[in-house]
Design an enzyme around this catalytic site. Structure first.
Site, PDB file in Angstrom:
ATOM      1  N   ILE A   1       0.816  -1.208   0.000  1.00 33.37           N
ATOM      2  CA  ILE A   1       0.000   0.000   0.000  1.00 33.37           C
ATOM      3  C   ILE A   1       0.855   1.265   0.000  1.00 33.37           C
ATOM      4  O   ILE A   1       0.325   2.379  -0.029  1.00 33.37           O
ATOM      5  CB  ILE A   1      -0.953   0.024   1.216  1.00 33.37           C
ATOM      6  CG1 ILE A   1      -0.167  -0.130   2.530  1.00 33.37           C
ATOM      7  CG2 ILE A   1      -1.992  -1.070   1.086  1.00 33.37           C
ATOM      8  CD1 ILE A   1      -1.049  -0.052   3.774  1.00 33.37           C
TER       9      ILE A   1
ATOM     10  N   GLY B   1       8.707   3.751  -0.277  1.00 32.86           N
ATOM     11  CA  GLY B   1       9.566   4.915  -0.162  1.00 32.86           C
ATOM     12  C   GLY B   1      11.011   4.491  -0.160  1.00 32.86           C
ATOM     13  O   GLY B   1      11.340   3.306  -0.356  1.00 32.86           O
TER      14      GLY B   1
ATOM     15  N   MET C   1      12.986   4.166   2.242  1.00 31.99           N
ATOM     16  CA  MET C   1      13.380   3.346   3.381  1.00 31.99           C
ATOM     17  C   MET C   1      12.736   1.962   3.388  1.00 31.99           C
ATOM     18  O   MET C   1      13.036   1.153   4.259  1.00 31.99           O
ATOM     19  CB  MET C   1      13.031   4.059   4.698  1.00 31.99           C
ATOM     20  CG  MET C   1      13.735   5.381   4.873  1.00 31.99           C
ATOM     21  SD  MET C   1      15.524   5.226   4.811  1.00 31.99           S
ATOM     22  CE  MET C   1      15.986   6.955   4.760  1.00 31.99           C
ATOM     23  N   GLY C   2      11.816   1.706   2.473  1.00 35.79           N
ATOM     24  CA  GLY C   2      11.197   0.389   2.471  1.00 35.79           C
ATOM     25  C   GLY C   2       9.806   0.439   1.882  1.00 35.79           C
ATOM     26  O   GLY C   2       9.408   1.418   1.243  1.00 35.79           O
TER      27      GLY C   2
ATOM     28  N   VAL D   1       5.486  -0.574   2.538  1.00 34.46           N
ATOM     29  CA  VAL D   1       4.440  -0.801   3.531  1.00 34.46           C
ATOM     30  C   VAL D   1       3.384  -1.703   2.919  1.00 34.46           C
ATOM     31  O   VAL D   1       2.974  -1.504   1.768  1.00 34.46           O
ATOM     32  CB  VAL D   1       3.799   0.526   3.979  1.00 34.46           C
ATOM     33  CG1 VAL D   1       2.737   0.269   5.042  1.00 34.46           C
ATOM     34  CG2 VAL D   1       4.863   1.477   4.508  1.00 34.46           C
TER      35      VAL D   1
ATOM     36  N   ASP E   1      12.908  12.309   9.090  1.00 29.66           N
ATOM     37  CA  ASP E   1      12.200  12.405   7.814  1.00 29.66           C
ATOM     38  C   ASP E   1      10.796  12.960   8.036  1.00 29.66           C
ATOM     39  O   ASP E   1       9.802  12.379   7.596  1.00 29.66           O
ATOM     40  CB  ASP E   1      12.136  11.031   7.143  1.00 29.66           C
ATOM     41  CG  ASP E   1      11.827  11.125   5.642  1.00 29.66           C
ATOM     42  OD1 ASP E   1      11.971  12.233   5.079  1.00 29.66           O
ATOM     43  OD2 ASP E   1      11.425  10.112   5.051  1.00 29.66           O
TER      44      ASP E   1
END
Length: 464
Positions: free
Chosen positions: A23, A26, A28-29, A31, A150
């Site tokens: 869903i 970004g 950093m990973g 979701v 962030d």
């Protein structure tokens, strides 16, 4: 739909979290919507891209992930769990085992601030409201040793937004993820955080602390007020721009916000307010517009009923000034070279001056009195220059004939921890107040409280 080559739909993490569709994604990973099969509920799972290269680094990341999962604050999206999923390497390709850090969060259905800003700027009161929520959340995080790194609209979730007259609430998400991911320092045009909201120290590749979050929050609030990013453009150009010029704050932005945002976006970290200081200023900005239409709301401690009961137990209300404290206020005025020193007690709707040096006033309304703000603190409350401090710009003692420019107050705290009032000093000139002077003011306040405690003990002895 495929979640990722490593984690397809239906993958099970930690023996209980069944991944569904992705869903969000970004730097950093990613979701994912997931199902907690143990508690039979929907959750969000963030798979964090980790830069750990040794078992020791991975162990430290595990520890930090668990620290984040223990954070609990109403201004933070709730972290429910954290862990590491060990994925066995592919023997045919010779790939090694992979440690996948994951964070389990509440599944939020509301919009984020980035989406809301697509409809244009927010009403100033709404900006102050959401800014207050975010500042108190950051204050809590920073107290726990966690720096967000962030802060940006996409990481801010909004709740109950219905219009200008509704209390706008906000929550931070993705806190601490950049730290866990061991996001590298800037090299060859790459940066930590998001370019449009990063702090100057992030742009320079320096180590970042809580002050970096304050700068980023300042840029977010400025965009909320204006509807446009202060540093648009490509990542490198945007990042470098803040090293060359401060963000442009239009004159159309009300003065309280201009003062606060200039401080929050100061180039040097040490020149920025703390998250706690920013939250106090934003609270004042949130309630100020109401006073244009009706009497401004007093600052009320959460334990006000119990506090007032403590005040009454000392027999301090509706009583004349107390000459026993005159030497204390006179001494305070001499020690700090100020014209006014006061021992005050904060009542429901007014502030009683039990002893006042340099003024004949015996009481004032609670609303304009700075003692009402000082009793919200458990430490000294100092306003070095009230003319530019966003906490006091709208105060009638500052803007009116009195011309207050400096205030320092220490709460008079009972044995049970209730702030009855303050010992405060005032001046019509701005001034700095050193740590040594703060300690001296606290010592004088302790003498006042010691006298009050002795009186209370005497009253109880007579009754018994």
């Amino acid at each position: 739909m495929t979640v990722s080559p490593q984690y397809p739909d239906g993958a099970l993490l930690g023996g209980r979290y069944r991944l569904e569709n992705m869903i969000g994604a970004g730097s950093m990973g990613t979701v994912h919507r997931a199902r907690d099969e143990f508690l039979d509920r929907n959750v969000a799972v963030k798979l964090v891209r980790s830069g750990a290269s040794t078992p020791e680094e991975q162990q430290q990341i595990d520890v930090e992930a668990k620290v984040l999962a223990r954070l609990n604050h109403h201004s933070l999206v709730t972290l429910l769990d954290a862990g590491t999923h060990l994925r066995t390497g592919d023997r045919t390709s010779g790939s090694a085992e992979e440690h996948q850090v994951y964070l389990v969060m509440e599944l939020v259905s509301g919009p984020d601030l980035r989406r809301r800003l697509q409809d244009g700027p927010l009403h100033p009161r709404n900006v102050a409201q959401l800014g207050y929520d975010l500042a108190v959340g950051l204050d809590y995080m920073h107290g726990e040793g966690v720096v967000h790194r962030d802060v940006k609209p996409a990481n801010i979730m909004l709740f109950d937004y219905r219009g200008d007259d509704t209390r706008l609430r906000a929550k931070l998400t993705d806190f601490g993820v950049a730290l866990i991911a061991r996001d590298p320092q800037p090299q060859s045009g790459t940066f930590t955080g998001t370019a449009a909201y990063m702090s100057p120290e992030q742009a320079r590749g320096d180590a970042v602390g809580p002050e970096s979050d304050i700068y980023s929050l300042g840029l977010v609030l400025l965009q909320c007020l204006t509807g446009v990013s202060a540093y648009p453009g490509p990542a490198l150009e945007s990042a470098v721009a803040r090293l060359l010029r401060p963000p442009a704050i239009p004159q159309s932005v009300e003065e309280g916000f201009r003062v606060l945002l200039r401080a929050m976006t100061a180039l040097e970290p040490q020149d920025r307010p703390s998250a706690h200081e920013a939250s106090l200023a934003l609270y004042e900005l949130a309630v100020a517009p109401r006073s244009r239409h009706r009497r401004s709301l007093p600052l009320i401690p959460a334990d006000e009923a119990e506090r007032l009961a403590a005040v009454r137990s000392y027999n301090l209300l509706d009583t004349p000034p107390d000459g026993a404290f005159d030497r204390i206020t006179a001494l305070a005025a001499r020690l700090f070279s100020v014209p006014v020193a006061i021992v005050s007690v904060v009542d429901t709707d007014r502030i009683w001056f039990k002893s006042a040096h340099g003024t004949d006033v015996g009481e004032i309304g609670r609303d304009p009195g700075l003692c009402a703000s000082a009793i919200l603190q458990n430490d000294a409350w100092v306003v070095s220059d009230a003319r530019v401090d966003p906490r006091t710009l709208a105060n009638p003692l500052v803007a009116g004939e009195f011309g207050l420019q400096f205030y320092a107050g220490v709460p008079l705290q009972s044995r049970d921890g209730y702030n009855l009032g303050t010992l405060c000093i005032l001046d019509r000139e701005p001034r700095e107040f050193t740590e040594s002077e703060v300690r001296t003011l606290k010592d004088l306040a302790a003498i006042v409280m010691n006298d009050l405690e002795l009186r209370l003990d005497g009253q109880r002895a007579l009754v018994s």
